[in-house]
Design a protein around this motif. Sequence first.
Motif, short mmCIF file in Angstrom:
data_model
loop_
_atom_site.label_atom_id
_atom_site.label_comp_id
_atom_site.label_asym_id
_atom_site.label_seq_id
_atom_site.Cartn_x
_atom_site.Cartn_y
_atom_site.Cartn_z
N GLU A 1 0.81 -1.16 0.03
CA GLU A 1 -0.02 -0.02 0.00
C GLU A 1 0.73 1.27 -0.09
O GLU A 1 0.51 2.20 -0.74
CB GLU A 1 -1.09 0.22 1.35
N TRP A 2 1.91 1.24 0.79
CA TRP A 2 2.69 2.60 1.21
C TRP A 2 3.45 2.74 -0.29
O TRP A 2 3.52 4.05 -0.76
CB TRP A 2 3.67 2.23 2.14
N ILE A 3 3.91 1.51 -0.95
CA ILE A 3 4.82 1.70 -1.99
C ILE A 3 3.85 2.30 -3.09
O ILE A 3 4.42 3.22 -3.95
CB ILE A 3 5.34 0.47 -2.66
N ALA A 4 2.71 1.83 -3.41
CA ALA A 4 1.63 2.11 -4.17
C ALA A 4 1.33 3.60 -4.32
O ALA A 4 0.96 4.45 -5.10
CB ALA A 4 0.64 1.19 -4.49
N ALA A 5 1.11 4.20 -2.96
CA ALA A 5 1.03 5.38 -2.74
C ALA A 5 2.08 6.51 -2.79
O ALA A 5 1.96 7.61 -2.83
CB ALA A 5 0.45 5.32 -1.21
N HIS B 1 5.14 6.55 -1.22
CA HIS B 1 5.75 6.87 0.16
C HIS B 1 7.18 6.76 -0.30
O HIS B 1 7.76 5.76 -0.85
CB HIS B 1 5.22 6.06 1.32
N SER B 2 8.31 7.61 0.42
CA SER B 2 9.56 7.50 0.40
C SER B 2 10.09 6.40 1.12
O SER B 2 9.42 5.99 1.88
CB SER B 2 10.24 8.69 1.01
N ILE B 3 11.23 5.92 0.69
CA ILE B 3 11.79 4.77 1.37
C ILE B 3 12.06 5.19 3.14
O ILE B 3 12.03 4.30 3.83
CB ILE B 3 13.23 4.33 0.87
N GLU B 4 12.34 6.22 3.23
CA GLU B 4 12.65 6.79 4.68
C GLU B 4 11.29 6.84 5.48
O GLU B 4 11.36 6.19 6.63
CB GLU B 4 13.48 8.34 4.86
N ALA B 5 10.22 7.24 4.62
CA ALA B 5 8.88 6.92 5.55
C ALA B 5 8.42 5.69 5.78
O ALA B 5 7.93 5.49 6.72
CB ALA B 5 7.68 7.87 4.58
N ILE B 6 8.80 4.83 4.61
CA ILE B 6 8.27 3.22 4.72
C ILE B 6 8.88 2.71 5.97
O ILE B 6 8.51 2.09 6.68
CB ILE B 6 8.71 2.93 3.33
N ALA C 1 6.76 1.24 9.01
CA ALA C 1 6.89 -0.35 9.18
C ALA C 1 7.08 -0.69 10.62
O ALA C 1 6.64 -1.54 11.23
CB ALA C 1 7.98 -0.83 8.15
N ASN C 2 7.94 0.17 11.09
CA ASN C 2 8.73 -0.27 12.56
C ASN C 2 7.49 0.22 13.42
O ASN C 2 7.20 -0.51 14.27
CB ASN C 2 9.93 0.65 12.85
N ALA C 3 6.66 1.34 13.05
CA ALA C 3 5.60 1.53 14.01
C ALA C 3 4.51 0.60 13.70
O ALA C 3 3.91 0.25 14.87
CB ALA C 3 4.90 3.05 13.58
N LEU C 4 4.49 -0.39 12.77
CA LEU C 4 3.60 -1.05 12.43
C LEU C 4 3.73 -2.36 13.31
O LEU C 4 2.84 -2.90 13.98
CB LEU C 4 3.26 -1.50 10.94
#
Length: 223
Positions: A77-81, A83-88, A92-95
């Motif tokens: 979802e994040w990649i399709a949206a 999102h930058s690699i830094e944001a991901i 991801a760690n928050a998830l």
Amino acid sequence: EKAARTACPSPGDWAAAFAGAKHCVALTISGALSGSLHSAQSGRTLALEEDPEASVIVLNTRSTGPGMVLCIEKLREWIAAGHSIEAIEVEANALIDRMHTVFALSSFNNLVKNGRMNRIVGFIAHKLGMWGIGIGDKKGEIAIRGTTRGAAGVVSKIIEELELCGYQGGELAISHCMNHPMAVRLRDVIHGHWADAPISIRPTRGLDSFYAERGGLIVAFLT
């Protein structure tokens, strides 16, 4: 009888998988259960030596199969949206911090042989036809919570764990080792409590099957 053994990919295998990618995200089974995390981190170091401009993220899911499924779905979802690699990496760690894992085992062989359960307790539970119910703690280690009998008892105990963790109907994934009927039964009971909960069911493979053993269930969910 000797304990069964498993092997993880080598750092070279990981480095080869990372090679040529500008941005790459790797997920591993809990670092407390497998050497895959350390191997992937070493592979990342090798890959960055070859291409210092690459972005390679290695995530310790602190879970296993179904937990990794939840992470992969969010990553897509994040990649399709866009999102930058830094944001991901941050997302991801928050998830992972809000992800929980519960398991139910009808066989204790691998837990006992690998020193994760008292041999006498495991023997008695097996002879009594007991299921072991446990969780993956915040360090990604296996913690046995108790035992129960029969499918109804297993489902009831898993529901208890969901409630204790504060589950409110978020994304949930069930992996089963040759036990689809119990996975479906669990899904239906969960829907009886949280009607709109998005739930997926998948068979275990590879290392998941080793830990779950025949009949076992692994459940991962977000709170």
